[in-house]
Design a protein around this motif. Sequence first.
Motif, PDB file in Angstrom:
ATOM      1  N   TYR A  81       0.860  -1.183   0.000  1.00  0.00           N
ATOM      2  CA  TYR A  81       0.000   0.000   0.000  1.00  0.00           C
ATOM      3  C   TYR A  81       0.897   1.234   0.000  1.00  0.00           C
ATOM      4  O   TYR A  81       1.180   1.813   1.051  1.00  0.00           O
TER       5      TYR A  81
ATOM      6  N   GLU B 239      -8.018   1.337  -3.982  1.00  0.00           N
ATOM      7  CA  GLU B 239      -8.043   0.396  -5.094  1.00  0.00           C
ATOM      8  C   GLU B 239      -6.850   0.651  -6.011  1.00  0.00           C
ATOM      9  O   GLU B 239      -6.272   1.738  -6.017  1.00  0.00           O
ATOM     10  N   THR B 240      -6.488  -0.362  -6.766  1.00  0.00           N
ATOM     11  CA  THR B 240      -5.402  -0.229  -7.718  1.00  0.00           C
ATOM     12  C   THR B 240      -5.671  -1.189  -8.859  1.00  0.00           C
ATOM     13  O   THR B 240      -6.457  -2.129  -8.731  1.00  0.00           O
TER      14      THR B 240
ATOM     15  N   GLU C  34      -3.631  -3.476 -11.593  1.00  0.00           N
ATOM     16  CA  GLU C  34      -2.393  -3.998 -12.168  1.00  0.00           C
ATOM     17  C   GLU C  34      -2.664  -5.381 -12.735  1.00  0.00           C
ATOM     18  O   GLU C  34      -3.577  -6.092 -12.312  1.00  0.00           O
TER      19      GLU C  34
ATOM     20  N   SER D 115      -7.224  -5.717  -5.976  1.00  0.00           N
ATOM     21  CA  SER D 115      -7.543  -4.552  -6.801  1.00  0.00           C
ATOM     22  C   SER D 115      -8.501  -3.619  -6.080  1.00  0.00           C
ATOM     23  O   SER D 115      -8.507  -2.414  -6.327  1.00  0.00           O
TER      24      SER D 115
ATOM     25  N   ARG E  80       3.902   2.569  -8.804  1.00  0.00           N
ATOM     26  CA  ARG E  80       2.560   2.668  -8.254  1.00  0.00           C
ATOM     27  C   ARG E  80       2.447   3.869  -7.314  1.00  0.00           C
ATOM     28  O   ARG E  80       1.377   4.440  -7.165  1.00  0.00           O
TER      29      ARG E  80
ATOM     30  N   SER F 255       1.436   6.563  -9.543  1.00  0.00           N
ATOM     31  CA  SER F 255       0.182   6.337 -10.271  1.00  0.00           C
ATOM     32  C   SER F 255      -1.021   6.736  -9.462  1.00  0.00           C
ATOM     33  O   SER F 255      -2.064   7.067  -9.992  1.00  0.00           O
ATOM     34  N   VAL F 256      -0.882   6.739  -8.137  1.00  0.00           N
ATOM     35  CA  VAL F 256      -2.001   7.098  -7.279  1.00  0.00           C
ATOM     36  C   VAL F 256      -2.484   8.497  -7.606  1.00  0.00           C
ATOM     37  O   VAL F 256      -3.659   8.744  -7.801  1.00  0.00           O
TER      38      VAL F 256
ATOM     39  N   TYR G 169      -3.926   9.001 -11.148  1.00  0.00           N
ATOM     40  CA  TYR G 169      -5.261   8.413 -11.267  1.00  0.00           C
ATOM     41  C   TYR G 169      -6.303   9.384 -10.734  1.00  0.00           C
ATOM     42  O   TYR G 169      -7.336   9.614 -11.342  1.00  0.00           O
TER      43      TYR G 169
ATOM     44  N   GLN H 296     -10.351   8.562  -6.457  1.00  0.00           N
ATOM     45  CA  GLN H 296      -9.955   7.158  -6.343  1.00  0.00           C
ATOM     46  C   GLN H 296     -10.760   6.490  -5.248  1.00  0.00           C
ATOM     47  O   GLN H 296     -10.909   7.006  -4.149  1.00  0.00           O
TER      48      GLN H 296
END
Length: 1339
Positions: free
Chosen positions: A235, A257-258, A260, A268, A304, A307-308, A311, A318
Amino acid sequence: MAAPESGPALSPGTAEGEEETILYDLLVNTEWPPETEVQPRGNQKHGASFIITKAIRDRLLFLRQYIWYSPAPFLLPDGLVRLVNKQINWHLVLASNGKLLAAVQDQCVEIRSAKDDFTSIIGKCQVPKDPKPQWRRVAWSYDCTLLAYAESTGTVRVFDLMGSELFVISPASSFIGDLSYAIAGLIFLEYKASAQWSAELLVINYRGELRSYLVSVGTNQSYQESHCFSFSSHYPHGINTAIYHPGHRLLLVGGCETAEVGMSKASSCGLSAWRVLSGSPYYKQVTNGGDGVTAVPKTLGLLRMLSVKFYSRQGQEQDGIFKMSLSPDGMLLAAIHFSGKLSIWAIPSLKQQGEWGQNEQDEVGVPGSNSADLLRWTTATTMKVLSNTTTTTKAVLQAVSDGQWWKKSLTYLRPLQGQKCGGAYQIGTTANEDLEKQGCHPFYESVISNPFVAESEGTYDTYQHVPVESFAEVLLRTGKLAEAKNKGEVFPTTEVLLQLASEALPNDMTLALAYLLALPQVLDANRCFEKQSPSALSLQLAAYYYSLQIYARLAPCFRDKCHPLYRADPKELIKMVTRHVTRHEHEAWPEDLISLTKQLHCYNERLLDFTQAQILQGLRKGVDVQRFTADDQYKRETILGLAETLEESVYSIAISLAQRYSVSRWEVFMTHLEFLFTDSGLSTLEIENRAQDLHLFETLKTDPEAFHQHMVKYIYPTIGGFDHERLQYYFTLLENCGCADLGNCAIKPETHIRLLKKFKVVASGLNYKKLTDENMSPLEALEPVLSSQNILSISKLVPKIPEKDGQMLSPSSLYTIWLQKLFWTGDPHLIKQVPGSSPEWLHAYDVCMKYFDRLHPGDLITVVDAVTFSPKAVTKLSVEARKEMTRKAIKTVKHFIEKPRKRNSEDEAQEAKDSKVTYADTLNHLEKSLAHLETLSHSFILSLKNSEQETLQKYSHLYDLSRSEKEKLHDEAVAICLDGQPLAMIQQLLEVAVGPLDISPKDIVQSAIMKIISALSGGSADLGGPRDPLKVLEGVVAAVHASVDKGEELVSPEDLLEWLRPFCADDAWPVRPRIHVLQILGQSFHLTEEDSKLLVFFRTEAILKASWPQRQVDIADIENEENRYCLFMELLESSHHEAEFQHLVLLLQAWPPMKSEYVITNNPWVRLATVMLTRCTMENKEGLGNEVLKMCRSLYNTKQMLPAEGVKELCLLLLNQSLLLPSLKLLLESRDEHLHEMALEQITAVTTVNDSNCDQELLSLLLDAKLLVKCVSTPFYPRIVDHLLASLQQGRWDAEELGRHLREAGHEAEAGSLLLAVRGTHQAFRTFSTALRAAQHWV
């Protein structure tokens, strides 16, 4: 909660007919994966790959924080912040047993019991006021005995059920206002590994950092950190929530959430499960094989992190898990998401069982307190009426069931009367709550730089959303409607306006300012400002508000149109008003205006402080910003601490802060100079250049005394003694800054500079600080660097260097130490090798003699003595070589006397000043040295030297070193005397030495006695080591006694008594050593009657002082036997305790035995025993019986020994007290047959033998008295035989002889049985007939 029919019931992964895969992890005690996230104490990390990864990740974190998140160090998800801030300030947490409830309020946590439906409070935990109360968290322990409370700062407090605070766990690190350190998961686990700890407490913050603590309650309440763990790689932007499943030992973690490749559905959505292990790595992620999880490289996790934010910047918030809850049976997990979505998951497989969007749920309202909900508590009709703006006042008020509801509803804003800043003001805060940006309506977004626009305000889609009104707005409108209906009633608007301003501040600062300007009382705005998080914007708004109010008071504005004042630049307005009030602050303004100006100054100061604090925080120097603002001492220390830097930006800030907070510029410059010298790592030249570039000394030289004090106290101790360059710069600064005449130094800075310049060339290895230390010898500092190459140059410098006594060094003293070094260690140019033979030593001496003309007469003696009479010389050089050296020195001195060398007037004056010794004195000294060396061949000295006894060899060595000097010989002779050696040896030693000495053996013995007396009196006399003075005295007295016996007439006994009698008669000294001294004399010599009386008196006095201190004794009390007996009877009558009886025993032992004929019952020993036994109690009777036995035994073989009559009397006394055992022992230990018969009578009368009348000692006494035969018919006989058999190895008694005695007395069976047992015959074969045969055969 049932799902709508349209919603999916199960996830595709668990369709009917498909086998569900559940992965159970075996419980492992420990495992070591290739790369772990555990961060144990010490946190040591190794490996190149880790370092590279960490370097990249740290840079990305830096970019993520400072490009998008600046200035917050860690940004939480917007959805999490929004939802947590919508929560009410108080929480209710029910214990797992359902019997206890924790109610978290503003500054306390109430513990309520289910016994009375939670109405009464059984405990109250006091907690500090929290600026972010929605971010607090509470948890019960698994056994419901402990309560953990977490503050928004991350601090955790643990309480018991009574509300007592057990301990406080501070976070490992935190930043002010950074909510990422608040606690996302607070979990108690059962701990069984050790009885020392009651439970394990997991503390997980929103950053994903977990710390485990072992907690203990009761008498040893404490806590200890167990381990730490980080979820950051799984995380990267933190976690949102965490709960524990005890049945599966799972830690369930929810985050954002993510998306990949290869990631499971649960992952996810931000959901993961971690098995709790009992050892390292402590937590292992549980994965589901059926989901096709694909391992993702850790480097992807770095991307990542970025990317947070990408996004969330694409116009959509998010999503992530906000709250989780387990079903009662522990089989399902329900999760609420930021978006309002509800999802259900199977445990432990984390298979999704279903999910429903917010529009698919019936009256499910996502966490927090919606302000509109409060209205529903009154009536649903109100909401409908108030939503319609065209409704008339009359219709509104009639539609409300309670016409005064708005007055009652004020309690929602004002829960406690008189509370200035209720927590209710914070209900409904949004993402910009820290006021880092100016909130505004979307219409003005383009005209404000970097504004904040609320998401709900920026929606321009087809209008489908009816905005929910603030409760305060509804309340204000209703109150005004009531005012319109009842014109005499005034609605209290302050509370409502403050609430509206608080709610509006993050989203629309202009609207918030309008609400504040509408307050009836201007200063009430402080209640809004003070509860805001400190930010440049909030503080500037407060200053702007008061600037507006002050301006309006000084130049009233027209109310019928917009005044240009409100269109002016706020910054310019603040500057203008501040400048005006500062310029006219002494004018007689009204009190209300003065109070406004004070507030303006206050917020201006706080704004400046905050700005400075932000700068400090940005320096990353560990400055506590809050403490910096409040603590003046810390502020000063911080500013001076910042000055200790080579970073120009930081140094500039320190200068600026010092000017701002009135910290002396001199102190800042001095601190920086100290830093340059001590911790900067710069070379001396670099320090010099930097100090010049910063112009430090223009300011520092303004206070020479303070500059000198700081230089001496803080800088000089840090400079190495071998760093001549830095020392030279140090003294140059003292000289240039006016410190030349300050201090008590014997050497001025100018002289130091000249000396250092010279020494830097000729003696670079010199410890200059040691050379100039007033407490050390400068010659010791010079000795290591002296050589034939620099001795001349340094000899010209030493007259400027003071000795410890203040006198300046002379060149002669320098040559003195160098010549000794030259002789013993050689020189690369003069004596290339250290000498090893007599010719080599003589050659070295010849080289040294070439420099004798540089020595003063006294120094010449020092050099010659050093090479002929030092311990090193006595050990390494032969006597003949030492004689030859002395002869050569005598010849040289005679030459100096006959042909004095030419000296200038300065040399003669210096020599006269430095030395009072002439060459004639030197010649006499050397001739005596030669004479002493000649005595070393004397037969007495040789006998000592060649003796096999080390002590005698030591005497020879000491005599050699003494050079026949009176003091040294005296000390050696005293040492010999203290060793107890014969006086004749002392006499011989004194006769051999070069005279005249004027010392006799009597003088020596007297000196030794005086030393002994000094030691006995508590002095520090040296007796040749840690020896007992009395033992030493015994040796001296024995030596004198032996001398007297030989008729040597060196020292008489009367001499010893004369020297020792004053000590023995002096009451100032302790009694015991005085007694011992007289005893020692009495053992060797016949004491006079007076001395004998004195000895008895001393003994008596010592005993009486110990037990009867009030009884003063004088010499008459012990002068004769009659007086002593009277004193004894007096003391006996007053004695009742065991300690007193013991001292009476000592007293009788200290006195001569009573010679007068007394009736036996009047014998003092018998009288003492009688009183002891008659005054004893049942508790100590047995102990006193043993004391009587010990007393009698102490008299055996002494003049005080009791006659048989006395022993019999004592035994009768013991028997009268039923003390048979000590009585029997006394009877048997005597050699009187009548007493033995008396003992047998008592033994025969005994029917039962036990520990009260028999022990091992008594059995031995019976055997010693040969009473075995007479005891055959008594119960004692079996025990005597057993004791005999157990003691055979000691060889104390002859078993065969005892057997013969038995047989002769007619006891054949007993004799045979004894012999069978002695020979080890088995018990089964010891029959009567066997015993008879054995007696006949062996005896």
